[in-house]
Design a protein around this motif. Structure first.
Motif, PDB file in Angstrom:
ATOM      1  N   ARG A   1      -6.500 -60.050  30.248  1.00 27.87           N
ATOM      2  CA  ARG A   1      -6.898 -58.746  30.738  1.00 27.87           C
ATOM      3  C   ARG A   1      -6.073 -58.372  31.974  1.00 27.87           C
ATOM      4  N   GLY A   2      -5.507 -57.171  31.947  1.00 29.40           N
ATOM      5  CA  GLY A   2      -4.708 -56.712  33.073  1.00 29.40           C
ATOM      6  C   GLY A   2      -3.301 -57.288  33.115  1.00 29.40           C
ATOM      7  N   HIS A   3      -2.946 -58.102  32.110  1.00 32.96           N
ATOM      8  CA  HIS A   3      -1.627 -58.735  32.119  1.00 32.96           C
ATOM      9  C   HIS A   3      -0.610 -57.853  31.396  1.00 32.96           C
ATOM     10  N   ASP A   4       0.541 -57.673  31.990  1.00 33.61           N
ATOM     11  CA  ASP A   4       1.611 -56.868  31.402  1.00 33.61           C
ATOM     12  C   ASP A   4       2.953 -57.505  31.721  1.00 33.61           C
ATOM     13  N   GLY A   5       3.062 -58.797  31.426  1.00 36.50           N
ATOM     14  CA  GLY A   5       4.284 -59.504  31.802  1.00 36.50           C
ATOM     15  C   GLY A   5       4.817 -60.423  30.723  1.00 36.50           C
ATOM     16  N   ILE A   6       4.700 -60.011  29.428  1.00 38.32           N
ATOM     17  CA  ILE A   6       5.234 -60.832  28.347  1.00 38.32           C
ATOM     18  C   ILE A   6       6.680 -60.431  28.067  1.00 38.32           C
ATOM     19  N   TYR A   7       7.577 -61.406  28.144  1.00 37.04           N
ATOM     20  CA  TYR A   7       8.988 -61.191  27.821  1.00 37.04           C
ATOM     21  C   TYR A   7       9.339 -62.072  26.637  1.00 37.04           C
ATOM     22  N   THR A   8       9.713 -61.457  25.528  1.00 38.40           N
ATOM     23  CA  THR A   8      10.147 -62.235  24.377  1.00 38.40           C
ATOM     24  C   THR A   8      11.580 -62.701  24.598  1.00 38.40           C
ATOM     25  N   ALA A   9      11.892 -63.877  24.082  1.00 41.43           N
ATOM     26  CA  ALA A   9      13.223 -64.451  24.318  1.00 41.43           C
ATOM     27  C   ALA A   9      13.589 -65.392  23.185  1.00 41.43           C
ATOM     28  N   PRO A  10      14.872 -65.555  22.916  1.00 36.46           N
ATOM     29  CA  PRO A  10      15.303 -66.548  21.935  1.00 36.46           C
ATOM     30  C   PRO A  10      15.032 -67.955  22.442  1.00 36.46           C
ATOM     31  N   VAL A  11      15.054 -68.893  21.530  1.00 37.37           N
ATOM     32  CA  VAL A  11      14.694 -70.277  21.850  1.00 37.37           C
ATOM     33  C   VAL A  11      15.541 -70.832  22.983  1.00 37.37           C
ATOM     34  N   GLU A  12      16.845 -70.647  22.909  1.00 39.53           N
ATOM     35  CA  GLU A  12      17.720 -71.235  23.913  1.00 39.53           C
ATOM     36  C   GLU A  12      17.403 -70.708  25.313  1.00 39.53           C
ATOM     37  N   ARG A  13      17.169 -69.401  25.431  1.00 43.30           N
ATOM     38  CA  ARG A  13      16.914 -68.818  26.743  1.00 43.30           C
ATOM     39  C   ARG A  13      15.533 -69.222  27.254  1.00 43.30           C
ATOM     40  N   ALA A  14      14.562 -69.323  26.346  1.00 44.40           N
ATOM     41  CA  ALA A  14      13.242 -69.782  26.759  1.00 44.40           C
ATOM     42  C   ALA A  14      13.312 -71.231  27.244  1.00 44.40           C
ATOM     43  N   ALA A  15      14.087 -72.060  26.545  1.00 40.56           N
ATOM     44  CA  ALA A  15      14.216 -73.462  26.939  1.00 40.56           C
ATOM     45  C   ALA A  15      14.860 -73.586  28.317  1.00 40.56           C
ATOM     46  N   TRP A  16      15.872 -72.771  28.592  1.00 36.67           N
ATOM     47  CA  TRP A  16      16.506 -72.811  29.907  1.00 36.67           C
ATOM     48  C   TRP A  16      15.582 -72.251  30.983  1.00 36.67           C
TER      49      TRP A  16
ATOM     50  N   PRO B   1      24.578 -59.718  24.691  1.00 35.09           N
ATOM     51  CA  PRO B   1      23.249 -60.148  25.141  1.00 35.09           C
ATOM     52  C   PRO B   1      22.381 -58.973  25.581  1.00 35.09           C
ATOM     53  N   MET B   2      21.169 -58.917  25.038  1.00 33.43           N
ATOM     54  CA  MET B   2      20.233 -57.850  25.335  1.00 33.43           C
ATOM     55  C   MET B   2      18.871 -58.454  25.670  1.00 33.43           C
ATOM     56  N   ALA B   3      17.984 -57.640  26.193  1.00 26.57           N
ATOM     57  CA  ALA B   3      16.634 -58.090  26.524  1.00 26.57           C
ATOM     58  C   ALA B   3      15.647 -56.973  26.242  1.00 26.57           C
ATOM     59  N   VAL B   4      14.376 -57.357  26.065  1.00 30.27           N
ATOM     60  CA  VAL B   4      13.291 -56.396  25.905  1.00 30.27           C
ATOM     61  C   VAL B   4      12.393 -56.503  27.126  1.00 30.27           C
ATOM     62  N   LEU B   5      12.175 -55.403  27.803  1.00 25.76           N
ATOM     63  CA  LEU B   5      11.256 -55.405  28.928  1.00 25.76           C
ATOM     64  C   LEU B   5       9.828 -55.533  28.429  1.00 25.76           C
ATOM     65  N   ALA B   6       8.950 -56.022  29.279  1.00 18.75           N
ATOM     66  CA  ALA B   6       7.556 -56.181  28.900  1.00 18.75           C
ATOM     67  C   ALA B   6       6.954 -54.831  28.517  1.00 18.75           C
ATOM     68  N   GLY B   7       6.090 -54.842  27.493  1.00 23.02           N
ATOM     69  CA  GLY B   7       5.386 -53.622  27.126  1.00 23.02           C
ATOM     70  C   GLY B   7       5.539 -53.233  25.685  1.00 23.02           C
ATOM     71  N   ASN B   8       6.778 -53.024  25.215  1.00 25.83           N
ATOM     72  CA  ASN B   8       7.006 -52.715  23.801  1.00 25.83           C
ATOM     73  C   ASN B   8       8.477 -52.924  23.469  1.00 25.83           C
ATOM     74  N   PHE B   9       8.786 -52.871  22.171  1.00 28.77           N
ATOM     75  CA  PHE B   9      10.135 -53.218  21.728  1.00 28.77           C
ATOM     76  C   PHE B   9      11.108 -52.044  21.768  1.00 28.77           C
TER      77      PHE B   9
ATOM     78  N   CYS C   1       2.878 -56.709  23.980  1.00 28.81           N
ATOM     79  CA  CYS C   1       2.112 -55.541  24.406  1.00 28.81           C
ATOM     80  C   CYS C   1       1.200 -55.870  25.587  1.00 28.81           C
ATOM     81  N   PRO C   2       0.898 -54.890  26.423  1.00 32.06           N
ATOM     82  CA  PRO C   2       0.044 -55.121  27.596  1.00 32.06           C
ATOM     83  C   PRO C   2      -1.332 -55.646  27.200  1.00 32.06           C
ATOM     84  N   GLY C   3      -1.859 -56.570  27.996  1.00 25.33           N
ATOM     85  CA  GLY C   3      -3.186 -57.103  27.768  1.00 25.33           C
ATOM     86  C   GLY C   3      -3.283 -58.174  26.713  1.00 25.33           C
ATOM     87  N   TRP C   4      -2.164 -58.493  26.056  1.00 26.03           N
ATOM     88  CA  TRP C   4      -2.222 -59.439  24.943  1.00 26.03           C
ATOM     89  C   TRP C   4      -2.578 -60.851  25.410  1.00 26.03           C
ATOM     90  N   ALA C   5      -1.978 -61.297  26.498  1.00 26.07           N
ATOM     91  CA  ALA C   5      -2.193 -62.668  26.966  1.00 26.07           C
ATOM     92  C   ALA C   5      -3.211 -62.745  28.100  1.00 26.07           C
TER      93      ALA C   5
END
Length: 364
Positions: A339-354, A218-226, A333-337
């Protein structure tokens, strides 16, 4: 006729089978592409799938230009019917085909064995006018997936395991027994993490590197870039404010079934905004038929219309600067969702659902 893999290895220009034009283009891109005199209108699809319903007057003007372009040259046009890549696969685009696209997620077509090539607007214009496309100068990376993923390991983790090896390459994968949802995640995320494109093939992969799926963790991507890949424990228990299940990987029928199986008989966290969007109208209809949409609504989620929806996050699913947004989409990426937002975490379906249920990401 040479196979797609043989044509890739040769590196010669390819005749394409489909050109996909969407409203992901900026204003300059729209001007460039709509100036094309299309060689073969039957092989082009113009799909307004990103900003639907239309969010601003400026976006409406851009979408009208795409409509006028399609109508003026007799091109197939779809508004709000779903994500263009998935519409193309539903429309019968066959494994071994080549598609040229304006969007950054063209690699998603690789889930169906199609070579999806993202092109800058001027190059897409040339492709529309000539019927051919030159391959990017990149190594063809062959990977044979062997064995099976452990129970709590996902296709998302597999991508993060492969990403350093695939950056800058044309990634061709075989084996693994992955479903459409998993293959879409692998192809789309490999491109998001730096691959030129990616696809699955049934062709023999002579000389391929073998990847043992049992070795993936199990791995994760921090907000900002891949490139900020860390063990999943680094974000264990992170409190979330919004969860989106949809997009190219999360909006498939398989993904919606997985989500419904987790949510059935439960309620999502009342302090989390939870959004669900089917990838296409056909997926939406089948989800209704199977009672999945009822499960989502009874769980307290907001069911959106088909399309890119909050994965696009330019008119739906915006966040304030301090919020954590968990998404099954491919953009962090920062600002995508917002202005000033930098908190997008991508996740697989199962983890997002939980995360929607618990209010925390990767909760132990």
């Amino acid at each position: 006729m040479a196979s797609l893999l043989e044509r890739l290895q040769a590196g010669a220009p390819l005749s394409w089978d489909l050109a996909l034009v969407t409203d992901s283009l900026d204003d300059a891109g729209v001007e460039a592409v709509t100036a094309a005199h299309v060689l073969d209108p039957a092989r082009v699809l113009v799909a307004v799938d990103h900003d639907t319903p239309t969010g601003t007057v400026a976006v409406a003007e851009k979408q009208r230009k795409l409509l006028d372009f399609a109508r003026g040259q007799g091109l197939p046009f779809r508004y709000g019917q779903g994500i263009g890549y998935h519409l193309a696969l539903e429309g019968g685009l066959k494994p071994g085909s080549v598609a040229v696209c304006c969007g950054r997620h063209a690699a998603v077509l690789g889930a169906g064995g199609v070579l999806g090539l993202p092109l800058p607007p001027k190059e897409l214009k040339t492709a529309l006018e000539t019927g051919a496309v030159s391959l990017p100068e990149a190594e063809v990376c062959r990977l044979r997936l062997a064995g099976a993923l452990d129970r709590y390991v996902t296709a998302w983790d597999l991508v993060l395991h492969l990403a350093p090896r695939c950056r800058g390459t044309l990634a061709v994968l075989g084996g693994g027994g992955l479903d459409l949802c998993q293959r879409a995640a692998v192809c789309g995320l490999l491109a998001a993490s730096g691959a030129v494109t990616a696809l699955f093939t049934e062709e023999p992969l002579d000389g391929a590197e073998t990847v043992e799926l049992a070795a993936v963790r199990p791995m994760a991507v921090l907000a900002g870039n891949f490139e900020r890949i860390v063990p999943a424990s680094r974000v264990d228990g992170l409190r979330v404010n919004q969860v989106f299940i949809g997009g190219c990987a999360g909006g498939t029928l398989e993904a919606l079934r997985q989500t419904a199986a987790i949510w059935r008989g439960r309620r999502v966290n009342p302090y989390v905004r939870v959004l669900v969007a089917p990838a296409t109208a056909a997926v939406y209809a089948q989800a209704l038929e199977e009672g999945l949409v009822e499960v989502f609504m009874e769980a307290g989620a907001l069911v959106m219309n088909q399309g890119c929806s909050a994965c696009w996050a330019q008119s739906q699913g915006r966040c304030d600067g301090g919020e954590v947004f968990v998404t099954t989409g491919f953009i962090n990426c920062p600002g995508w969702a917002g202005r000033g937002h930098d908190g997008i975490y991508t996740a697989p379906v199962e983890r997002a659902a939980w995360a929607a249920l618990t209010g925390s990401l990767y909760e132990s």
